[in-house]
Motif scaffolding. Structure first.
Motif, PDB file in Angstrom:
ATOM      1  N   CYS A  10      -7.013  11.853  -8.393  1.00  0.00           N
ATOM      2  CA  CYS A  10      -7.637  11.546  -7.229  1.00  0.00           C
ATOM      3  C   CYS A  10      -6.460  11.496  -6.064  1.00  0.00           C
ATOM      4  O   CYS A  10      -5.616  10.500  -6.080  1.00  0.00           O
ATOM      5  N   ASP A  11      -6.723  12.429  -5.105  1.00  0.00           N
ATOM      6  CA  ASP A  11      -5.306  12.872  -4.310  1.00  0.00           C
ATOM      7  C   ASP A  11      -5.398  11.511  -3.036  1.00  0.00           C
ATOM      8  O   ASP A  11      -4.445  11.311  -2.558  1.00  0.00           O
ATOM      9  N   TYR A  12      -6.714  11.346  -2.627  1.00  0.00           N
ATOM     10  CA  TYR A  12      -6.755  10.260  -1.838  1.00  0.00           C
ATOM     11  C   TYR A  12      -5.857   8.853  -2.197  1.00  0.00           C
ATOM     12  O   TYR A  12      -5.097   8.259  -1.350  1.00  0.00           O
ATOM     13  N   CYS A  13      -6.400   8.366  -3.454  1.00  0.00           N
ATOM     14  CA  CYS A  13      -5.490   7.160  -3.938  1.00  0.00           C
ATOM     15  C   CYS A  13      -4.131   7.397  -4.207  1.00  0.00           C
ATOM     16  O   CYS A  13      -3.353   6.618  -3.998  1.00  0.00           O
ATOM     17  N   LEU A  14      -3.848   8.626  -4.661  1.00  0.00           N
ATOM     18  CA  LEU A  14      -2.417   9.075  -5.363  1.00  0.00           C
ATOM     19  C   LEU A  14      -1.598   8.818  -3.768  1.00  0.00           C
ATOM     20  O   LEU A  14      -0.547   8.466  -3.820  1.00  0.00           O
ATOM     21  N   SER A  15      -2.109   9.504  -2.780  1.00  0.00           N
ATOM     22  CA  SER A  15      -1.323   9.265  -1.450  1.00  0.00           C
ATOM     23  C   SER A  15      -1.391   7.913  -0.956  1.00  0.00           C
ATOM     24  O   SER A  15      -0.194   7.686  -0.483  1.00  0.00           O
ATOM     25  N   ALA A  16      -2.406   7.336  -0.836  1.00  0.00           N
ATOM     26  CA  ALA A  16      -2.619   5.989  -0.489  1.00  0.00           C
ATOM     27  C   ALA A  16      -1.357   5.098  -1.028  1.00  0.00           C
ATOM     28  O   ALA A  16      -0.657   4.402  -0.463  1.00  0.00           O
ATOM     29  N   HIS A  17      -1.657   5.079  -2.345  1.00  0.00           N
ATOM     30  CA  HIS A  17      -0.768   4.249  -3.234  1.00  0.00           C
ATOM     31  C   HIS A  17       0.789   4.485  -3.284  1.00  0.00           C
ATOM     32  O   HIS A  17       1.622   3.924  -3.767  1.00  0.00           O
ATOM     33  N   SER A  18       1.098   5.948  -3.142  1.00  0.00           N
ATOM     34  CA  SER A  18       2.186   6.382  -2.971  1.00  0.00           C
ATOM     35  C   SER A  18       3.130   5.845  -1.824  1.00  0.00           C
ATOM     36  O   SER A  18       4.093   5.414  -1.907  1.00  0.00           O
ATOM     37  N   TYR A  19       2.282   5.961  -0.756  1.00  0.00           N
ATOM     38  CA  TYR A  19       2.717   5.390   0.455  1.00  0.00           C
ATOM     39  C   TYR A  19       2.959   3.773   0.469  1.00  0.00           C
ATOM     40  O   TYR A  19       3.926   3.246   0.966  1.00  0.00           O
ATOM     41  N   ILE A  20       1.758   3.114  -0.033  1.00  0.00           N
ATOM     42  CA  ILE A  20       2.071   1.608  -0.166  1.00  0.00           C
ATOM     43  C   ILE A  20       3.160   1.257  -0.991  1.00  0.00           C
ATOM     44  O   ILE A  20       4.138   0.196  -0.759  1.00  0.00           O
ATOM     45  N   GLY A  21       3.180   1.982  -2.156  1.00  0.00           N
ATOM     46  CA  GLY A  21       4.450   1.680  -3.025  1.00  0.00           C
ATOM     47  C   GLY A  21       5.904   1.905  -2.526  1.00  0.00           C
ATOM     48  O   GLY A  21       6.544   1.046  -2.380  1.00  0.00           O
ATOM     49  N   LEU A  22       5.812   2.940  -1.827  1.00  0.00           N
ATOM     50  CA  LEU A  22       7.156   3.196  -1.133  1.00  0.00           C
ATOM     51  C   LEU A  22       7.583   2.267   0.119  1.00  0.00           C
ATOM     52  O   LEU A  22       8.541   1.822   0.542  1.00  0.00           O
ATOM     53  N   ASN A  23       6.456   1.958   0.984  1.00  0.00           N
ATOM     54  CA  ASN A  23       6.617   1.343   2.250  1.00  0.00           C
ATOM     55  C   ASN A  23       6.445  -0.172   2.270  1.00  0.00           C
ATOM     56  O   ASN A  23       6.897  -0.663   3.144  1.00  0.00           O
ATOM     57  N   LEU A  24       5.553  -0.497   1.403  1.00  0.00           N
ATOM     58  CA  LEU A  24       5.180  -1.953   1.254  1.00  0.00           C
ATOM     59  C   LEU A  24       5.608  -2.680  -0.125  1.00  0.00           C
ATOM     60  O   LEU A  24       6.132  -4.117   0.233  1.00  0.00           O
ATOM     61  N   ALA A  25       5.725  -2.141  -0.886  1.00  0.00           N
ATOM     62  CA  ALA A  25       5.860  -2.670  -2.420  1.00  0.00           C
ATOM     63  C   ALA A  25       7.539  -2.623  -2.715  1.00  0.00           C
ATOM     64  O   ALA A  25       7.680  -3.141  -3.897  1.00  0.00           O
ATOM     65  N   GLY A  26       8.017  -1.829  -2.111  1.00  0.00           N
ATOM     66  CA  GLY A  26       9.503  -1.828  -2.332  1.00  0.00           C
ATOM     67  C   GLY A  26       9.990  -0.749  -3.624  1.00  0.00           C
ATOM     68  O   GLY A  26      11.059  -1.085  -4.075  1.00  0.00           O
ATOM     69  N   LEU A  27       8.880   0.018  -3.872  1.00  0.00           N
ATOM     70  CA  LEU A  27       9.465   1.007  -4.906  1.00  0.00           C
ATOM     71  C   LEU A  27      10.235   2.185  -4.202  1.00  0.00           C
ATOM     72  O   LEU A  27       9.825   2.486  -3.137  1.00  0.00           O
ATOM     73  N   ASP A  28      11.095   2.821  -5.174  1.00  0.00           N
ATOM     74  CA  ASP A  28      11.651   4.379  -4.502  1.00  0.00           C
ATOM     75  C   ASP A  28      10.956   5.222  -4.987  1.00  0.00           C
ATOM     76  O   ASP A  28      10.197   5.142  -5.873  1.00  0.00           O
TER      77      ASP A  28
END
Length: 174
Positions: A71-89
């Motif tokens: 699912c590219d939609y969710c992969l895109s959304a959660h990669s963004y959220i992980g990097l920008n909101l959840a503190g993942l690198d």
């Protein structure tokens, strides 16, 4: 359905999404075709965000499930959220796509999430033993299962509805 054309309960729910996030993602606009679906998603997601799994772990689960389901939609959304909101690198996002983490509890969580996903919920005693040895409580195990279910739902929805990606695009096959 566009946000501007929504009426009644759909408009009310989308206004809440806009207020909470500052944007109205295409997924929620598409879900608003059935206010019951949008409400169910928002309530399930909201309830789990108040659980015991921290945001970086929840995002890792979402990334893994999206990767596995293509699912590219969710992969895109959660990669963004992980990097920008959840503190993942970026390394942690890349690892999550493979079901890996350097943090032992995150690793145990992803191992369990992968087992739940790949077995369609048919985990066994060995999976539970591994999760518990990795530091997961019964509550954690319960929440991992729920997060997998929530993310399978959004993956299937976005793929079936062919929702336009409104996040920086990440492709599961790249």
């Amino acid at each position: 359905m566009q946000h501007e054309n929504a009426t009644g309960k759909a408009a009310e729910l989308l206004a809440g999404v806009q207020k909470a996030l500052g944007v109205t993602p295409n997924m929620t606009k598409a879900m608003a075709n059935s206010p019951a679906v949008l409400k169910a998603y928002l309530e399930f997601s909201g309830a789990l965000s108040g659980g015991q799994l921290p945001a970086p772990v929840r995002e890792r689960i979402a990334i893994l499930v999206a990767q596995e389901n293509g699912c590219d939609y969710c992969l895109s959304a959660h990669s963004y959220i992980g990097l920008n909101l959840a503190g993942l690198d970026q390394a942690e996002v890349d690892q999550a796509r493979k079901g890996e983490a350097t943090d032992p509890v995150a690793e145990a969580t992803l191992t369990l999430a992968a087992a739940v996903l790949r077995s369609r919920g048919g985990i066994d005693d060995a999976d539970l033993k591994t999760a518990r040895e990795g530091g997961l409580s019964d509550g954690d195990v319960t929440e991992v299962i729920a997060h997998v279910a929530l993310n399978v739902f959004t993956n299937y929805f976005n793929k079936a509805a062919d929702v336009d990606i409104d996040w920086p695009v990440v492709r599961h096959d790249q």
